[in-house]
Design a protein around this motif. Structure first.
Motif, short mmCIF file in Angstrom:
data_model
loop_
_atom_site.label_atom_id
_atom_site.label_comp_id
_atom_site.label_asym_id
_atom_site.label_seq_id
_atom_site.Cartn_x
_atom_site.Cartn_y
_atom_site.Cartn_z
N GLU A 153 15.29 9.42 13.81
CA GLU A 153 13.92 9.28 13.30
C GLU A 153 13.00 10.11 14.19
O GLU A 153 12.79 9.80 15.36
CB GLU A 153 13.50 7.80 13.32
CG GLU A 153 12.07 7.57 12.84
CD GLU A 153 11.81 8.20 11.48
OE1 GLU A 153 10.98 9.15 11.41
OE2 GLU A 153 12.45 7.76 10.50
N VAL A 154 12.45 11.18 13.64
CA VAL A 154 11.63 12.10 14.44
C VAL A 154 10.18 12.17 13.97
O VAL A 154 9.40 12.96 14.49
CB VAL A 154 12.25 13.52 14.44
CG1 VAL A 154 13.61 13.52 15.09
CG2 VAL A 154 12.31 14.10 13.02
N ARG A 155 9.81 11.34 12.99
CA ARG A 155 8.43 11.40 12.49
C ARG A 155 7.44 11.14 13.63
O ARG A 155 7.52 10.14 14.33
CB ARG A 155 8.22 10.38 11.37
CG ARG A 155 6.84 10.46 10.71
CD ARG A 155 6.77 9.61 9.47
NE ARG A 155 7.75 10.04 8.47
CZ ARG A 155 7.56 11.06 7.65
NH1 ARG A 155 6.43 11.76 7.69
NH2 ARG A 155 8.50 11.40 6.77
N GLY A 156 6.52 12.06 13.80
CA GLY A 156 5.50 11.94 14.84
C GLY A 156 5.99 12.23 16.24
O GLY A 156 5.25 12.04 17.21
N CYS A 157 7.23 12.72 16.38
CA CYS A 157 7.83 12.93 17.71
C CYS A 157 7.62 14.36 18.22
O CYS A 157 7.37 15.29 17.45
CB CYS A 157 9.33 12.65 17.66
SG CYS A 157 9.75 10.92 17.43
N ASP A 158 7.73 14.49 19.53
CA ASP A 158 7.74 15.79 20.21
C ASP A 158 9.22 16.16 20.37
O ASP A 158 9.91 15.63 21.25
CB ASP A 158 7.04 15.66 21.57
CG ASP A 158 6.87 16.99 22.29
OD1 ASP A 158 7.02 18.04 21.63
OD2 ASP A 158 6.59 16.97 23.51
N ARG A 173 12.80 19.95 33.71
CA ARG A 173 11.44 20.03 34.27
C ARG A 173 10.49 20.70 33.28
O ARG A 173 9.33 20.28 33.15
CB ARG A 173 11.46 20.80 35.58
CG ARG A 173 12.00 20.01 36.76
CD ARG A 173 11.64 20.67 38.08
NE ARG A 173 12.18 22.01 38.21
CZ ARG A 173 13.38 22.29 38.70
NH1 ARG A 173 14.18 21.31 39.10
NH2 ARG A 173 13.80 23.54 38.80
N ALA A 174 10.96 21.74 32.61
CA ALA A 174 10.12 22.42 31.63
C ALA A 174 9.77 21.49 30.47
O ALA A 174 8.62 21.46 30.00
CB ALA A 174 10.82 23.68 31.12
N ILE A 175 10.75 20.74 30.00
CA ILE A 175 10.51 19.79 28.90
C ILE A 175 9.51 18.72 29.33
O ILE A 175 8.58 18.38 28.59
CB ILE A 175 11.84 19.17 28.44
CG1 ILE A 175 12.69 20.23 27.73
CG2 ILE A 175 11.60 17.97 27.51
CD1 ILE A 175 14.11 19.78 27.44
N GLU A 176 9.69 18.17 30.52
CA GLU A 176 8.76 17.14 31.02
C GLU A 176 7.35 17.69 31.13
O GLU A 176 6.38 17.02 30.74
CB GLU A 176 9.23 16.65 32.40
CG GLU A 176 10.43 15.73 32.35
CD GLU A 176 10.88 15.30 33.73
OE1 GLU A 176 10.68 16.07 34.69
OE2 GLU A 176 11.44 14.18 33.86
N SER A 177 7.22 18.92 31.64
CA SER A 177 5.90 19.53 31.80
C SER A 177 5.22 19.76 30.45
O SER A 177 4.04 19.44 30.27
CB SER A 177 6.04 20.85 32.56
OG SER A 177 4.79 21.50 32.68
N LEU A 178 5.98 20.31 29.50
CA LEU A 178 5.40 20.58 28.18
C LEU A 178 5.06 19.29 27.46
O LEU A 178 4.02 19.20 26.78
CB LEU A 178 6.38 21.41 27.34
CG LEU A 178 6.60 22.85 27.81
CD1 LEU A 178 7.67 23.52 26.97
CD2 LEU A 178 5.31 23.65 27.75
N HIS A 179 5.91 18.27 27.58
CA HIS A 179 5.63 17.00 26.93
C HIS A 179 4.40 16.34 27.53
O HIS A 179 3.57 15.79 26.80
CB HIS A 179 6.84 16.08 27.02
CG HIS A 179 6.62 14.75 26.36
ND1 HIS A 179 6.38 14.64 25.00
CD2 HIS A 179 6.58 13.49 26.86
CE1 HIS A 179 6.22 13.36 24.69
NE2 HIS A 179 6.34 12.65 25.80
N SER A 180 4.27 16.40 28.85
CA SER A 180 3.08 15.82 29.50
C SER A 180 1.81 16.53 29.03
O SER A 180 0.79 15.89 28.80
CB SER A 180 3.21 15.95 31.03
OG SER A 180 4.30 15.19 31.49
#
Length: 306
Positions: free
Chosen positions: A46-51, A294-301
């Motif tokens: 379920e990815v609705r509204g997800c990053d 780290r890149a994923i965490e940074s972009l998500h933040s």
């Protein structure tokens, strides 16, 4: 906005490693084939509204993995994902960033357009073959480098009389960055490409006699460039203690046979693409999973803060 990480079929082990660093479970997706060879892709998560972050290195078979990535992106979009980031540690067609004769396509731009058209909002990649490839994309590109990780690994293991060697003129800047990090001299091999897999080396700039060479490049495909460079270095009197460093070890075609002939001390690479189980030289692998995490965490933040 919840973060979701999914992996295509090109490198599930790296997907699991990144998920472990992030403390996540990989999102569920199904990748299969119809009898006629068409891809069958389903996003069960379920990815609705997800990053959403889709991990898919474009190693061989390149075209199959590229098509699979595009279909996964489209499936996520149609399931309502808020944002889709393609995590492509190795980006294929990056060597096609310019037209040499005017008779060939601009492959890097074409791939960039397909990725954007599929619905990707941002791309994460590692050590692109040429920095110019980033300009082919009309979406933001997070261009990471594994060089600091590889250089740090070399710091404690380089021979006393080591020299950083660029196997061709195109890798000079990369060699200079390694040399600055390790405080070592630089030499450059001048090559002439005869075909897609055949290379001739004809000159060396820099002192290599009696030195232990560390050949650095972004990728090893057929190992033609590496073979020509090592032969030229040995003829110039370097020590038979050769280390080869590359971010992406594709090792296709005659690569393994060529490496076997060279009797290298070791091959240092990353896990950006899967590697063959048996190789004729000692292999040391530095994982890029923490770098990608780290890149994923940074972009998500950043997405959360908007």
């Amino acid at each position: 906005m919840r973060v979701t990480l999914m992996s295509g079929s090109s490198h599930p082990a790296l997907g699991e490693a990144v998920a472990k660093v992030l403390g996540l479970e990989l999102g569920r997706c199904v990748v299969d084939r119809f009898p006629d060879g068409e891809h069958h892709v389903e996003v069960a998560e379920e990815v609705r509204g997800c990053d959403v972050y889709l991990l898919q290195p474009l190693g061989p078979p390149v075209d199959s993995h590229l098509m699979e990535l595009l279909l996964l992106v489209d499936a996520c979009r149609r399931r309502g994902a808020a944002r889709v980031t393609a995590v492509v540690p190795y980006l294929a067609y990056a060597r096609h960033d310019r037209r040499e004769t005017g008779r060939e396509p601009l492959g890097a731009r074409l791939v960039a357009d397909m990725i954007r058209a599929a619905g990707v909002d941002r791309l994460i990649s590692v050590d692109l073959h040429s920095p110019a490839v980033e300009g082919c994309f009309n979406i933001p590109v997070e261009h990471l480098s594994a060089m600091p990780l590889l250089a740090e690994h070399l710091r404690g293991t380089a021979a006393p009389r080591s020299v950083i060697v660029s196997p061709d003129l195109g890798a000079v800047k990369r060699a200079e960055r390694y040399a600055a990090h390790l405080k070592l001299p630089v030499a450059v091999v001048h090559k002439r490409r005869m075909s897609g897999s055949e290379v001739q080396a004809h000159n060396i700039t820099g002192e290599v006699k009696g030195c232990a060479p560390i050949l650095v490049d972004d990728m090893i495909s057929t190992a033609g460039t590496i073979e020509a460079a090592v032969q030229a270095l040995l003829e110039a009197g370097c020590a038979p203690d050769v280390t080869v460093v590359a971010s992406h070890a594709l090792l296709v075609g005659p690569a393994i046979e060529r490496l076997q002939r060279l009797s290298l001390r070791r091959l240092l690479t990353t896990d950006s693409v899967p590697r063959p189980e048996r190789l004729p030289v000692p292999v040391e692998v530095v994982s890029i999973a923490p770098l990608l995490a780290r890149a994923i965490e940074s972009l998500h933040s950043g997405a959360q803060g908007r």
